[in-house]
Each structure stands twice: as structure tokens, then as C-alpha cells.
Scaffold this motif. Structure first.
Motif, short mmCIF file in Angstrom:
data_model
loop_
_atom_site.label_atom_id
_atom_site.label_comp_id
_atom_site.label_asym_id
_atom_site.label_seq_id
_atom_site.Cartn_x
_atom_site.Cartn_y
_atom_site.Cartn_z
N LYS A 149 -120.45 -74.18 77.97
CA LYS A 149 -120.12 -75.46 77.35
C LYS A 149 -119.19 -75.28 76.15
O LYS A 149 -118.26 -76.08 75.94
CB LYS A 149 -121.41 -76.18 76.92
N PHE A 150 -119.43 -74.21 75.37
CA PHE A 150 -118.53 -73.93 74.25
C PHE A 150 -117.11 -73.66 74.75
O PHE A 150 -116.13 -74.12 74.16
CB PHE A 150 -119.03 -72.73 73.45
N ALA A 152 -115.77 -74.72 77.54
CA ALA A 152 -115.19 -75.99 78.02
C ALA A 152 -114.73 -76.86 76.86
O ALA A 152 -113.79 -77.65 77.01
CB ALA A 152 -116.21 -76.73 78.87
N SER A 153 -115.39 -76.69 75.71
CA SER A 153 -115.04 -77.48 74.52
C SER A 153 -113.99 -76.79 73.65
O SER A 153 -113.55 -77.36 72.64
CB SER A 153 -116.30 -77.76 73.69
N ILE A 155 -114.45 -74.09 71.72
CA ILE A 155 -114.96 -73.64 70.42
C ILE A 155 -115.70 -72.31 70.53
O ILE A 155 -116.46 -71.94 69.63
CB ILE A 155 -115.88 -74.70 69.78
N GLU A 156 -115.46 -71.57 71.60
CA GLU A 156 -116.22 -70.33 71.82
C GLU A 156 -115.92 -69.24 70.79
O GLU A 156 -116.68 -68.27 70.65
CB GLU A 156 -115.97 -69.78 73.23
N ASP A 221 -122.96 -76.24 65.70
CA ASP A 221 -122.34 -76.66 66.96
C ASP A 221 -123.31 -76.69 68.13
O ASP A 221 -123.08 -77.40 69.11
CB ASP A 221 -121.18 -75.72 67.30
N GLY A 245 -122.13 -84.54 68.14
CA GLY A 245 -121.34 -83.44 68.67
C GLY A 245 -122.06 -82.12 68.79
O GLY A 245 -121.44 -81.11 69.14
N ILE A 247 -124.40 -79.47 70.63
CA ILE A 247 -124.75 -79.18 72.02
C ILE A 247 -126.18 -78.63 72.05
O ILE A 247 -126.48 -77.62 71.43
CB ILE A 247 -123.76 -78.16 72.62
N TRP A 267 -127.47 -81.25 76.75
CA TRP A 267 -126.56 -80.69 77.74
C TRP A 267 -127.26 -79.99 78.91
O TRP A 267 -126.98 -80.27 80.06
CB TRP A 267 -125.56 -79.73 77.10
#
Length: 318
Positions: A149-150, A152-153, A155-156, A221, A245, A247, A267
């Protein structure tokens, strides 16, 4: 596809075992549970266990609940030994503290099945089999859900997360945290786990833990919780504080987690059935008493569930 584990038909198998005459005499099986009243998973487990046992006329059960009290569980183990039950199933309150009682049952030639949450490794020699989920794998899969998910966003490389773990000293809590903490740096090496605090499997306590996190950290996050009951407590704190915001990822998908996923607020998690868990434990005890070859670690599968694939899964009943 509506998912069930491979052991979902355990009740039927139990009935066939009885009809086949493998166990000609009544099997007296005692169970001492961790804490039935603490959450709906354990409540559902107990109901499913009793129903599965009642479906087999060759099974007699003694169903006990330790109420989360280690001393009470040890006393219950000793009582079951005195009753000379044929097998004991234990859902440990503490993976180390119960070992002397498990050893005592083993020395009395009573096979012990550990269910749901294993005891510490030094007690393995006294256990016939463990029946339940692979909690380290669950934690690892939760880390993968979070990392995906990070990514995909986008922000990893900067994400910061907090963890709300289960009851301290409880094997499931330890293993789910370990699985998550070991896997996360492998898949998302730049994500920072800033702090872990126990939520004791309790939604209200977890909400308070998250409230403290929100005061302490301006930048969160993601939240990983050892089960969805705690995860929804954390979600409630974030909603009350107006912190959007974040997750949320858990392990063991409760109905409240499933509903929060439907709303788009939560999520992902790990899908695990307390009915399968209970039926698997009882079937394992029957198989051991029937002389069957049973693996020491008798796991059932617990797959990933997220907002993207939740339509493939039935809503949890707990």
C-alpha cells in the motif's frame, strides 16, 4: 469464491471417525481456554468447539475458561489431570508460565494439544501437536500488505508507522510482532517503525494507546495492529482526532475490521476463522487419540484480505 480453510469440514470428519469405529470408547477431552470474554473471536471459538463436540456422540468434553488468569489456567490443568481426561486442549494464557502444567499432563500420559497460540519452545517436548494459525506468517503477510500500500501511494521511502501489539508474554502477540518486524525491512527497507505499545487485544485500550501516539507523533502514515479489534480502536482514535490518510493494517479480520474496510477506512488484514480454529483443535485431539500420525505444527491457512479482494471472503461472524 467464498473462502473456507481446508479444515472447515472438521465436524463432518469427526462424525465419520465415530461412525468408523476408530474410537470405540468415549473420548473425554478437556479444554482450558485463554479468555472467552475478552473478544468475539474467543467467544465464537468456544461455541464452535462445543457444537463440534456435540456432533460426535463418542466425544465427552470438559470446557473451562481461564479468564486470562495464568494461575487459574494452571489450576484447571491440574483439575483435568485429576479427572483423568483422555486429552487436554490448552489455549495458553502465557506461553512460558503454563509449561510446568503441560509437562505434568504429559507425565500423566495425557496428550496435550495446544490451540491457537503456541507455548514457548522449551515446552514442545511435552506437547502432542499444535493446532492453529502460523502467527509469524500472519505478521509477515501484514507487513507485505502495508508495504504494498505504501508503494502504491508512493511513500515507501519515507513512511513512518506505529505498532499496537497484543497481550505481553502471549505467544500469538510475540509471533505476530516478530513476523511483521522481520518482514517489513525486507520489503520496505526505508519504512520506519517508530514505536510499539501493547493493546492487550482490547479495543478501548488500543484506542487510548493510539491517542497517545497521535499526541506524540505529528507524522504517522500507518498503523499495524495484532488484530482488527485493536486496529479499529486505533482507527476510532484517529477519526476522533481528525487525522486522515493513515493506513490501517491488522491480523485476524474481525467483523468490525471487515465493515471498516467496506467503508474504505481500514486497508487490510489476515483472514482467520475461529470456527475452523476450534474444529481443527478438536479434530487434532481425536486424531492423536486414534493413533493417527499428526504433524507437530498443524497449521491452517490464513490468507491476506484487503479492500481490493474482500469480495472473495465471507464477512467474519465474530
Amino acid at each position: 469464491m467464498k473462502l473456507n480453510s481446508t479444515l472447515a469440514s472438521a465436524t463432518a470428519v469427526l462424525a465419520l471417525t465415530a461412525a468408523g469405529g476408530v474410537a470405540a470408547d468415549t473420548m473425554k477431552i478437556g479444554i482450558t481456554q485463554n479468555n472467552v470474554g475478552v473478544d468475539s473471536y474467543q467467544t465464537t471459538y468456544e461455541k464452535a468447539f462445543i457444537a463440534a463436540a456435540e456432533a460426535n456422540p463418542d466425544i465427552e468434553t470438559v470446557v473451562l475458561d481461564a479468564g486470562g488468569d495464568v494461575a487459574r489456567q494452571i489450576a484447571q490443568m491440574e483439575d483435568l489431570i485429576q479427572q483423568e481426561v483422555d486429552s487436554i486442549i490448552i489455549w495458553p494464557t502465557n506461553g512460558e508460565a503454563v509449561i510446568p502444567a503441560v509437562r505434568k499432563a504429559h507425565n500423566a500420559d495425557i496428550p496435550v494439544i495446544v490451540t491457537n497460540s503456541n507455548i514457548a519452545e522449551q515446552g514442545f517436548d511435552f506437547v502432542a501437536s499444535f493446532s492453529g494459525p502460523d502467527n509469524i506468517t500472519q505478521g509477515s503477510r501484514s507487513a507485505e500488505i502495508m508495504c504494498d500500500k505504501f508503494k502504491a501511494s508512493g511513500i515507501e521511502d519515507e513512511a513512518r508507522i506505529v505498532q499496537i501489539s497484543g497481550q505481553p508474554g502471549y505467544t500469538t502477540a510475540i509471533e505476530r510482532a516478530k513476523g511483521f518486524e522481520d518482514r517489513l525491512p525486507e520489503v520496505c527497507p526505508n519504512v520506519t517503525l517508530v514505536e510499539t505499545q501493547p493493546g492487550d487485544w482490547n479495543r478501548e485500550k488500543s484506542q487510548k494507546v493510539m491517542e497517545a501516539f497521535l499526541v506524540k507523533y505529528d507524522d504517522i502514515d500507518g498503523v499495524y495492529s495484532g488484530d482488527d479489534n485493536m486496529g479499529v480502536g486505533a482507527l476510532n482514535a484517529a477519526k476522533a482526532a481528525g487525522r486522515d490518510g493513515i493506513i490501517f493494517v491488522g491480523a485476524t479480520n474481525f467483523s468490525v475490521g471487515y465493515e471498516a474496510m467496506e467503508r474504505g477506512e481500514y486497508w487490510g488484514s489476515i483472514y482467520q476463522s475461529p470456527v475452523d480454529d476450534a474444529e481443527a483443535a478438536l479434530q487434532t485431539a481425536v486424531d492423536v487419540l486414534s493413533g493417527k500420525d499428526v504433524p507437530f505444527l498443524n497449521y491452517f491457512d490464513t490468507p491476506k484480505i484487503t479492500q481490493d479482494n474482500m469480495g472473495e471472503f465471507d464477512k467474519p461472524v465474530f
